[in-house]
Design a protein around this motif. Structure first.
Motif, mmCIF file in Angstrom:
data_model
loop_
_atom_site.group_PDB
_atom_site.id
_atom_site.type_symbol
_atom_site.label_atom_id
_atom_site.label_comp_id
_atom_site.label_asym_id
_atom_site.label_seq_id
_atom_site.Cartn_x
_atom_site.Cartn_y
_atom_site.Cartn_z
ATOM 1 N N ALA A 108 -28.630 -12.485 34.117
ATOM 2 C CA ALA A 108 -29.273 -11.519 33.217
ATOM 3 C C ALA A 108 -28.247 -10.521 32.696
ATOM 4 N N ARG A 109 -27.331 -10.061 33.575
ATOM 5 C CA ARG A 109 -26.296 -9.112 33.159
ATOM 6 C C ARG A 109 -25.376 -9.724 32.113
ATOM 7 N N LEU A 110 -24.966 -10.984 32.340
ATOM 8 C CA LEU A 110 -24.094 -11.660 31.378
ATOM 9 C C LEU A 110 -24.800 -11.880 30.044
ATOM 10 N N LYS A 111 -26.105 -12.174 30.098
ATOM 11 C CA LYS A 111 -26.868 -12.384 28.869
ATOM 12 C C LYS A 111 -26.963 -11.082 28.078
ATOM 13 N N ALA A 112 -27.232 -9.980 28.792
ATOM 14 C CA ALA A 112 -27.316 -8.672 28.125
ATOM 15 C C ALA A 112 -25.962 -8.297 27.540
ATOM 16 N N LYS A 113 -24.884 -8.558 28.248
ATOM 17 C CA LYS A 113 -23.538 -8.249 27.765
ATOM 18 C C LYS A 113 -23.226 -9.054 26.512
ATOM 19 N N LYS A 114 -23.642 -10.324 26.511
ATOM 20 C CA LYS A 114 -23.393 -11.192 25.352
ATOM 21 C C LYS A 114 -24.181 -10.699 24.145
ATOM 22 N N GLN A 115 -25.439 -10.288 24.375
ATOM 23 C CA GLN A 115 -26.242 -9.769 23.265
ATOM 24 C C GLN A 115 -25.648 -8.469 22.732
ATOM 25 N N GLN A 116 -25.165 -7.617 23.628
ATOM 26 C CA GLN A 116 -24.561 -6.342 23.224
ATOM 27 C C GLN A 116 -23.310 -6.596 22.388
ATOM 28 N N SER A 117 -22.495 -7.563 22.827
ATOM 29 C CA SER A 117 -21.268 -7.841 22.081
ATOM 30 C C SER A 117 -21.586 -8.484 20.728
ATOM 31 N N SER A 118 -22.648 -9.252 20.633
ATOM 32 C CA SER A 118 -23.009 -9.843 19.337
ATOM 33 C C SER A 118 -23.550 -8.775 18.405
ATOM 34 N N LYS A 119 -24.284 -7.746 18.914
ATOM 35 C CA LYS A 119 -24.761 -6.652 18.093
ATOM 36 C C LYS A 119 -23.586 -5.827 17.565
ATOM 37 N N ASN A 120 -22.601 -5.591 18.447
ATOM 38 C CA ASN A 120 -21.422 -4.811 18.036
ATOM 39 C C ASN A 120 -20.640 -5.558 16.970
#
Length: 189
Positions: A170-182
């Motif tokens: 879940a943490r890696l998924k959230a990090k990936k979504q955050q980096s795609s938003k950035n």
């Protein structure tokens, strides 16, 4: 065709006199003469007792098999090694083939037959286990309880590991979504 020991001895003695016995019906003369010459070689290398039928086949140890295979691999012919050791040429060929494929482990005899469908099935002729005395029975109860406790402990550990893995995923998924938003924000500026 299976020949008696007396017949084989008679054939070998006639061969030494330069004669061959009459060929039995249904057998090619050349093949019969070849068989007699084989009996002569067996008798010369192993003695006349080697022509007798054995009541039971010899059980070959892996070391004995390896000794014969090593002779073949060192350059001797399959036929000569088989005749001097008193075994069938085809059997020796199989040992050499298995050794070339599997190494020394190929020479170890495997159990014959197919596996039982029900491994817990009671074998014929098995003995009943002896009765336990009181201290052995108490020890058995204690060990069974300990096994149950350890199994439960393992289940708890497995669940903890699964939860940790879920949290990490879940943490890696959230990090990936955050980096795609950035990365989308940077592209718009």
């Amino acid at each position: 065709m299976r020949y008696s020991y007396a017949f084989k001895r008679k054939c070998v003695e006639m061969y030494y006199q330069g004669l061959y016995p009459d060929t039995p019906d249904g057998i090619c003369g050349k093949e019969f003469h070849r068989t007699i010459r084989k009996w002569v070689r067996i008798e010369e290398s192993c003695g006349p007792e080697a022509l007798k039928h054995k009541a039971q086949n010899k059980v070959w140890s892996p070391e004995d098999k390896y000794a014969l295979v090593a002779r073949v691999l060192s350059g001797e012919s399959n036929k000569s090694v088989a005749l001097t050791s008193g075994i069938n040429e085809g059997m020796l060929y199989q040992w050499v083939r298995k050794y070339k494929i599997y190494g020394y482990n190929g020479l170890i005899s495997k159990p014959k037959g197919r596996k039982s469908r029900d491994p817990d099935m009671k074998k014929i002729g098995t003995r009943e286990p002896k009765k336990l005395n009181e201290s052995e029975y108490e020890e058995l109860i204690r060990l069974r309880a300990e096994i149950t406790y350890i199994k439960a402990e393992n289940e708890v550990i497995k669940k903890e590991i699964a939860l940790r893995e879920e949290k990490e995923a879940a943490r890696l998924k959230a990090k990936k979504q955050q980096s795609s938003k950035n990365s989308v924000k940077k592209d718009t500026h």
